[in-house]
Motif scaffolding. Structure first.
Motif, PDB file in Angstrom:
ATOM      1  N   ASP A 123       0.832  -1.221  -0.062  1.00 15.71           N
ATOM      2  CA  ASP A 123      -0.133  -0.135  -0.139  1.00 15.71           C
ATOM      3  C   ASP A 123       0.814   1.177  -0.026  1.00 15.71           C
ATOM      4  O   ASP A 123       2.074   1.264   0.261  1.00 15.71           O
ATOM      5  CB  ASP A 123      -0.997  -0.006   1.050  1.00 15.71           C
ATOM      6  CG  ASP A 123      -2.100   0.898   1.031  1.00 15.71           C
ATOM      7  OD1 ASP A 123      -2.324   1.504  -0.063  1.00 15.71           O
ATOM      8  OD2 ASP A 123      -2.960   0.950   1.977  1.00 15.71           O
ATOM      9  N   GLY A 125       1.285   4.970   1.620  1.00 16.65           N
ATOM     10  CA  GLY A 125       0.731   6.002   2.785  1.00 16.65           C
ATOM     11  C   GLY A 125       1.318   7.432   2.444  1.00 16.65           C
ATOM     12  O   GLY A 125       2.440   7.508   1.973  1.00 16.65           O
ATOM     13  N   VAL A 127       2.682  10.779   3.976  1.00 17.41           N
ATOM     14  CA  VAL A 127       3.174  11.259   5.126  1.00 17.41           C
ATOM     15  C   VAL A 127       3.648  12.527   5.180  1.00 17.41           C
ATOM     16  O   VAL A 127       3.623  13.060   3.894  1.00 17.41           O
ATOM     17  CB  VAL A 127       4.406  10.335   5.713  1.00 17.41           C
ATOM     18  CG1 VAL A 127       4.141   9.043   5.738  1.00 17.41           C
ATOM     19  CG2 VAL A 127       5.579  10.638   4.549  1.00 17.41           C
ATOM     20  N   GLN A 226      -9.723  -3.628   5.313  1.00 19.47           N
ATOM     21  CA  GLN A 226      -9.442  -4.389   6.524  1.00 19.47           C
ATOM     22  C   GLN A 226      -8.964  -5.758   6.034  1.00 19.47           C
ATOM     23  O   GLN A 226      -8.123  -6.277   6.985  1.00 19.47           O
ATOM     24  CB  GLN A 226     -10.439  -4.485   7.603  1.00 19.47           C
ATOM     25  CG  GLN A 226     -11.872  -5.246   6.979  1.00 19.47           C
ATOM     26  CD  GLN A 226     -12.637  -4.132   6.559  1.00 19.47           C
ATOM     27  OE1 GLN A 226     -12.499  -2.909   6.076  1.00 19.47           O
ATOM     28  NE2 GLN A 226     -14.152  -4.291   6.771  1.00 19.47           N
ATOM     29  N   GLU A 232      -2.149  -2.230   6.339  1.00 20.33           N
ATOM     30  CA  GLU A 232      -2.976  -1.000   7.164  1.00 20.33           C
ATOM     31  C   GLU A 232      -2.127  -0.536   8.170  1.00 20.33           C
ATOM     32  O   GLU A 232      -2.179   0.432   8.688  1.00 20.33           O
ATOM     33  CB  GLU A 232      -4.476  -1.320   7.080  1.00 20.33           C
ATOM     34  CG  GLU A 232      -5.022  -1.538   5.864  1.00 20.33           C
ATOM     35  CD  GLU A 232      -5.238  -0.021   5.268  1.00 20.33           C
ATOM     36  OE1 GLU A 232      -5.207   1.095   5.711  1.00 20.33           O
ATOM     37  OE2 GLU A 232      -5.750  -0.199   3.840  1.00 20.33           O
ATOM     38  N   ARG A 233      -2.187  -1.668   9.100  1.00 21.31           N
ATOM     39  CA  ARG A 233      -1.484  -1.419  10.407  1.00 21.31           C
ATOM     40  C   ARG A 233       0.161  -0.813  10.179  1.00 21.31           C
ATOM     41  O   ARG A 233       0.424  -0.035  11.205  1.00 21.31           O
ATOM     42  CB  ARG A 233      -1.394  -2.776  11.385  1.00 21.31           C
ATOM     43  CG  ARG A 233      -2.798  -2.723  11.939  1.00 21.31           C
ATOM     44  CD  ARG A 233      -2.640  -4.253  12.973  1.00 21.31           C
ATOM     45  NE  ARG A 233      -2.493  -5.333  12.297  1.00 21.31           N
ATOM     46  CZ  ARG A 233      -3.353  -6.183  12.040  1.00 21.31           C
ATOM     47  NH1 ARG A 233      -4.677  -5.755  11.608  1.00 21.31           N
ATOM     48  NH2 ARG A 233      -2.980  -7.416  11.114  1.00 21.31           N
ATOM     49  N   VAL A 235       1.096   1.090   7.867  1.00 27.67           N
ATOM     50  CA  VAL A 235       1.131   2.283   7.766  1.00 27.67           C
ATOM     51  C   VAL A 235       0.964   3.344   9.004  1.00 27.67           C
ATOM     52  O   VAL A 235       1.702   4.341   9.194  1.00 27.67           O
ATOM     53  CB  VAL A 235      -0.003   2.709   6.600  1.00 27.67           C
ATOM     54  CG1 VAL A 235      -0.352   4.223   6.649  1.00 27.67           C
ATOM     55  CG2 VAL A 235       0.088   2.018   5.154  1.00 27.67           C
ATOM     56  N   ASP A 236       0.023   2.819   9.657  1.00 24.13           N
ATOM     57  CA  ASP A 236      -0.106   3.412  10.970  1.00 24.13           C
ATOM     58  C   ASP A 236       1.243   3.428  11.874  1.00 24.13           C
ATOM     59  O   ASP A 236       1.772   4.535  12.406  1.00 24.13           O
ATOM     60  CB  ASP A 236      -1.208   3.057  11.977  1.00 24.13           C
ATOM     61  CG  ASP A 236      -2.442   3.113  11.413  1.00 24.13           C
ATOM     62  OD1 ASP A 236      -2.646   4.384  10.432  1.00 24.13           O
ATOM     63  OD2 ASP A 236      -3.373   2.642  11.589  1.00 24.13           O
ATOM     64  N   TYR A 237       1.897   2.333  11.833  1.00 24.66           N
ATOM     65  CA  TYR A 237       3.365   1.914  12.566  1.00 24.66           C
ATOM     66  C   TYR A 237       4.218   2.911  12.263  1.00 24.66           C
ATOM     67  O   TYR A 237       5.022   3.472  13.007  1.00 24.66           O
ATOM     68  CB  TYR A 237       3.514   0.585  12.347  1.00 24.66           C
ATOM     69  CG  TYR A 237       4.740   0.139  13.304  1.00 24.66           C
ATOM     70  CD1 TYR A 237       4.835   0.533  14.453  1.00 24.66           C
ATOM     71  CD2 TYR A 237       5.759  -0.823  12.957  1.00 24.66           C
ATOM     72  CE1 TYR A 237       5.966   0.028  15.404  1.00 24.66           C
ATOM     73  CE2 TYR A 237       6.728  -1.073  13.734  1.00 24.66           C
ATOM     74  CZ  TYR A 237       6.668  -0.787  15.058  1.00 24.66           C
ATOM     75  OH  TYR A 237       7.952  -1.129  15.943  1.00 24.66           O
ATOM     76  N   LYS A 239       3.832   5.736  10.546  1.00 24.22           N
ATOM     77  CA  LYS A 239       3.678   7.121  11.011  1.00 24.22           C
ATOM     78  C   LYS A 239       3.810   7.570  12.263  1.00 24.22           C
ATOM     79  O   LYS A 239       4.189   8.576  13.043  1.00 24.22           O
ATOM     80  CB  LYS A 239       2.111   7.565  10.555  1.00 24.22           C
ATOM     81  CG  LYS A 239       1.839   7.566   9.167  1.00 24.22           C
ATOM     82  CD  LYS A 239       0.416   7.886   8.769  1.00 24.22           C
ATOM     83  CE  LYS A 239       0.176   8.006   7.240  1.00 24.22           C
ATOM     84  NZ  LYS A 239      -1.347   8.410   6.928  1.00 24.22           N
ATOM     85  N   ASP A 240       3.760   6.304  13.329  1.00 24.84           N
ATOM     86  CA  ASP A 240       3.725   6.828  14.717  1.00 24.84           C
ATOM     87  C   ASP A 240       4.903   6.382  15.435  1.00 24.84           C
ATOM     88  O   ASP A 240       5.179   6.962  16.307  1.00 24.84           O
ATOM     89  CB  ASP A 240       2.478   5.814  15.534  1.00 24.84           C
ATOM     90  CG  ASP A 240       1.129   6.030  15.006  1.00 24.84           C
ATOM     91  OD1 ASP A 240       0.883   7.581  14.827  1.00 24.84           O
ATOM     92  OD2 ASP A 240       0.289   5.537  15.405  1.00 24.84           O
ATOM     93  N   ASN A 241       5.818   5.677  14.594  1.00 26.32           N
ATOM     94  CA  ASN A 241       7.172   5.051  15.386  1.00 26.32           C
ATOM     95  C   ASN A 241       8.019   5.577  14.526  1.00 26.32           C
ATOM     96  O   ASN A 241       9.269   5.940  15.019  1.00 26.32           O
ATOM     97  CB  ASN A 241       6.943   3.508  15.285  1.00 26.32           C
ATOM     98  CG  ASN A 241       8.148   2.767  16.063  1.00 26.32           C
ATOM     99  OD1 ASN A 241       9.102   2.935  15.494  1.00 26.32           O
ATOM    100  ND2 ASN A 241       7.938   2.467  17.166  1.00 26.32           N
TER     101      ASN A 241
END
Length: 405
Positions: A123, A125, A127, A226, A232-233, A235-237, A239-241
């Motif tokens: 995917d 993402g 940023v 989903q 998908e997780r 992508v969040d990881y 951005k957050d980590n």
């Protein structure tokens, strides 16, 4: 005045049945002091826990009945009970309904665990980063994760177009040192042209690419991202980590950080699988990589040279000999260099410029332009020649010359 902690101890001892004398002796205070703070225990206010009647009380049974039928809209509930005589406001209805309202109907999904080597998910993402002038910019980030080992690949690009997608996929396969059987993605335009009877209509160029690389492309169901929850997780990881507080000098430096971060994260035990991803990767039966020639084919792009002799690539302008103006050349980034080819012949090689808007000039870029008036190809000319006429003579003349009578 004694400390609040000591007062608390006096009251605790009193509640356990100790006398003021015993408490004073135990805590080193006078019995009168102990007696004072035992007597000062605040009594409950007479109105505490006293419930005031509500205008809604006579109608709560009717409200409960409406909620049991799936009606939780407070405006609708108010209209229904007003017909029965309710003359209060909507606020007390909202307070009553709030704690009884069920969670939103989010459909449950099945958890899928894929076999080793079976599937990867990919995917894009978007940023954000802040440059040295304090300006906020967006940047695409390509991500791929192997479904079984959870090994990750991350690459930042300047574009998320078709060519960038293919390059990133090739780079990811090389990082994994193999090709998964299936690659799952969402319904991006660079992958499918649409759908017919519920089946995807594959982009012909992407279909050819998948065939050359040896994987089967699949897309998730419409409006069901989903189904590729692992990426998908991820992508969040990222951005957050990965991103918060990170500093870098250019795109190449950022991608070096990205690979180092992937290797560090995948060297730790995964919370779901209980395995170390990089160790599990060694056990994944991935398909063999296609030949280097096949992989390199998808690192090329075709770009048209501008009239003033430049090719635009990832925001920078690279100088090309003026005689190629208006022509299409094959271009690529190879290591730290930008290269342009005419067929199999390399025309130029420039050091990659990662800053958008920069112009990279070529030495001798306009050499010969003035003499040829900017025309690279020769003009179509007609040519004037001398008029050479051939005299026509009878054959007997040649016989006489040869002495034949």
């Amino acid at each position: 005045m004694i400390r609040s902690g000591l007062i608390l101890m006096i009251r605790q001892e009193a509640q356990s049945g100790q006398t003021a004398y015993a408490i004073g002796k135990k805590l080193g205070i006078s019995k009168n002091t102990a007696k004072k703070y035992i007597k000062d225990v605040p009594e409950d206010h007479g109105l505490k826990e006293r419930k005031r009647p509500s205008k809604l009380d006579p109608y709560k049974l009717q409200v409960d009945t409406l909620m049991s039928r799936g009606i939780f809209n407070c405006v609708v509930i108010m209209e229904r009970i007003q017909d029965a005589g309710y003359d209060g406001g909507i606020t007390i209805i909202k307070d009553y309904v709030q704690n009884k309202r069920p969670p939103r109907n989010t459909p449950a999904v099945r958890r899928y665990e894929t076999l080793p080597g079976k599937q990867a998910q990919m995917d894009w993402g978007i940023v954000h980063y802040i440059d040295e002038k304090g300006i906020v910019h967006k940047a695409p980030a390509f991500m791929m994760i192997l479904g079984s080992s959870r090994t990750k690949y991350l690459e930042f690009t300047k574009r998320c177009d078709f060519y960038s997608l293919l390059r990133c996929i090739v780079n990811a396969f090389e990082y994994f040192d193999g090709v998964p059987e299936i690659v799952l993605t969402d319904r991006m335009k660079t992958v499918i042209d649409g759908s017919e009877a519920g089946k995807p209509l594959w982009n012909k160029r992407f279909e050819d690419f998948a065939s050359d690389m040896g994987f089967i492309p699949k897309v998730c169901r419409p409006k069901r991202p989903q189904t590729k929850g692992k990426v998908e997780r991820l992508v969040d990881y990222v951005k957050d980590n990965f991103l918060p507080g990170r500093t870098f000098t250019d795109a190449e430096d950022l991608n070096r950080h990205a690979i180092a971060w992937c290797q560090k994260a995948d060297s730790k035990r995964h919370g779901t699988t209980g395995e170390i991803p990089l160790e599990s990767l060694m056990k994944e039966p991935l398909l063999a990589l296609p030949s280097q020639e096949t992989r390199d084919k998808y690192r090329w792009e075709v770009r048209k040279v501008t009239r003033d002799g430049f090719i635009s690539y990832d925001g920078a302008m690279y100088g090309i000999p003026w005689c190629y103006s208006g022509r299409e050349l094959r271009v690529r980034i190879l290591g730290e260099y930008f290269e342009a080819y005419d067929g199999n012949v390399r025309i130029v090689q420039h050091k990659v410029e990662y800053t958008s808007g920069r112009i990279v000039w070529l030495k001798g870029q306009y050499e010969g332009l003035t003499e040829r008036n900017g025309i690279a190809a020769p003009l179509s000319y007609a040519y004037k020649v001398r008029d050479i006429s051939v005299e026509t003579r009878p054959l007997s003349i040649y016989d006489q010359a040869a002495g034949v009578m």
